[in-house]
Scaffold this active site. Structure first.
Site, PDB file in Angstrom:
ATOM      1  CB  SER A 186      -0.924  -0.031   1.255  1.00  0.00           C
ATOM      2  OG  SER A 186      -0.181   0.133   2.356  1.00  0.00           O
ATOM      3  CB  ALA A 219      -2.336  -1.870  11.052  1.00  0.00           C
ATOM      4  N   PRO A 220      -0.563  -2.009   8.249  1.00  0.00           N
ATOM      5  CG  PRO A 220       0.935  -3.524   6.932  1.00  0.00           C
ATOM      6  CD  PRO A 220      -0.550  -2.794   6.911  1.00  0.00           C
ATOM      7  N   GLY A 221       0.925   0.122   8.273  1.00  0.00           N
ATOM      8  CA  GLY A 221       1.819   1.227   8.353  1.00  0.00           C
ATOM      9  C   GLY A 221       2.533   1.805   7.061  1.00  0.00           C
ATOM     10  CG  ASP A 238      -5.161   0.070  12.478  1.00  0.00           C
ATOM     11  OD1 ASP A 238      -5.623  -0.871  13.340  1.00  0.00           O
ATOM     12  OD2 ASP A 238      -5.300   0.099  11.438  1.00  0.00           O
ATOM     13  CG  ASP A 258     -12.915   2.999  15.390  1.00  0.00           C
ATOM     14  OD1 ASP A 258     -12.580   2.994  13.999  1.00  0.00           O
ATOM     15  OD2 ASP A 258     -14.181   3.075  15.484  1.00  0.00           O
ATOM     16  CG  ASP A 274      -5.699   2.438   1.776  1.00  0.00           C
ATOM     17  OD1 ASP A 274      -6.700   2.207   1.078  1.00  0.00           O
ATOM     18  OD2 ASP A 274      -4.692   1.641   1.626  1.00  0.00           O
ATOM     19  CE  LYS A 303      -9.694   0.662   0.753  1.00  0.00           C
ATOM     20  NZ  LYS A 303      -8.505   0.322   0.223  1.00  0.00           N
TER      21      LYS A 303
END
Length: 362
Positions: A186, A219-221, A238, A258, A274, A303
């Site tokens: 990402s 996450a994962p960053g 996250d 959150d 994202d 999305k």
């Protein structure tokens, strides 16, 4: 044969969305025409009587599902494999002089095997174009580019692009490499977004050392890692874990919360997001951030559903603009590294894009 209109490239499988977008935008501009494409072709033709007018009416920066926008000059569907060049020269006889030749094929399963032919044909076509006075001896970025798009060995599209109204890369695809230390794929999405949705002056002005940002659903960053590489200080929001390489930058603070409910204790320069969530819900939350002044600039992904993706895209962007309740510059694009999504950049039109003062640390 002469053809007028636009040739636009897109992600394979998204031809109906691009066709719907071009059809609607042309109608809004008062230009009659029709889209021609087929599923998985990787491109769409929009044909009309005045291609030059349509080209001016639909700036590339406003298109979402197009990776590249070209003005169609001619379609040659029955080329002789023994002499492809002569009919190309004849079709271009009244087209003026070009500054560069770009040999292409659609980014599709059918188009990729044509890469070798495109290279070899380009090597033979360039000197022929120069001899005919159709191509400058040296590349000239001030002039339109000539694009030759091979759909098959005997089928080619001839098109042109204006350097200030098109993507600078062949096929509209920036070539980015995945750094080995990147925490996830990402990261390339945000790197491409910064390259495509912001110009060079904006990147220099809006991404400065010491600016502060939040990455929602980090996450994962990957996106936090990209911002840290641009020397921003990032709050990664996250409940899930971050990769150690992200924390090792020394610029990322991980807050377990959150992303949809967290809000910053003070205004930030940037917010990026994202998260895998319903696009309308994301659009509404992003609008809240801009409306409340929690950030100055934002990049986020929407999305898309499997059906009616153009309609959902238009609805979400309209919802976002309305609920932000302030004039915004909004740019959206389905990037090469996107999948079933689009990426959006937004910033208030009246905001002075300068870094926020650094907060004292007690």
């Amino acid at each position: 044969m002469t053809a007028t209109g636009l040739l636009c490239y897109c992600r394979q499988g998204f031809e109906p969305e691009l066709a719907a977008e071009l059809t609607e935008r042309a109608a809004m501009a008062g230009i009659a025409g029709y889209a021609r494409t087929k599923r998985d072709a990787g491109h769409v033709l929009f044909l009309c009587e005045d291609g030059a007018m349509l080209d001016r009416a639909l700036p590339f920066s406003t298109l979402i599902f197009a990776r590249q926008k070209l003005r169609l000059l001619a379609e040659l569907p029955r080329l002789d494999p023994n002499d492809r060049i002569t009919p190309m020269l004849a079709a271009l006889a009244d087209s003026g002089s070009f500054g560069e030749l770009v040999m292409e094929h659609p980014d599709s399963e059918a188009g990729k095997p044509l890469a070798g032919l495109a290279r070899s044909l380009g090597n033979a076509l360039r000197p022929a174009l120069r001899k005919a006075g159709l191509l400058r001896a040296q590349d000239d970025a001030r002039l339109p580019r000539l694009h030759v798009c091979l759909l098959a060995g005997s089928h080619a599209l001839l098109a042109s692009s204006r350097p200030n109204d098109s993507a600078p890369w062949p096929q509209g695809i920036p070539r980015l490499r995945m750094p080995p230390e990147a925490p996830s794929r990402s990261a390339l999405k945000l790197e491409e977004a910064l390259l495509v949705l912001l110009d060079a002056e904006e990147r220099a002005r809006l991404l400065k050392e010491g600016m502060v940002a939040a990455d929602l659903g980090a996450a994962p960053g990957g996106w936090s890692w990209v911002l840290a590489r641009h020397l921003l200080r990032v709050s990664a929001i996250d409940n899930g874990p971050l990769r150690q390489s992200v924390l090792d930058t020394g610029r990322v603070q991980h807050l377990r919360a959150d992303g949809f409910s967290w809000q910053p204790p003070h205004p930030l320069d940037w917010m990026v997001c994202d998260m895998v969530e319903q696009p309308r819900r994301v659009a509404e939350r992003m609008a809240t951030w801009l409306r409340e002044g929690w950030c100055r600039h934002a990049i986020f992904n929407l999305k898309l559903p499997m059906k009616k993706r153009w309609q959902e895209t238009r609805l979400c962007l309209e919802l976002f603009a309305q609920q932000a309740q302030k004039p915004l510059t909004i740019r959206a694009r389905q990037l090469y590294h996107d999948r079933e999504e689009i990426t959006v950049f937004a910033t208030p039109i009246t905001t002075r894009n300068v870094a926020l003062p650094r907060r004292r640390r007690d």
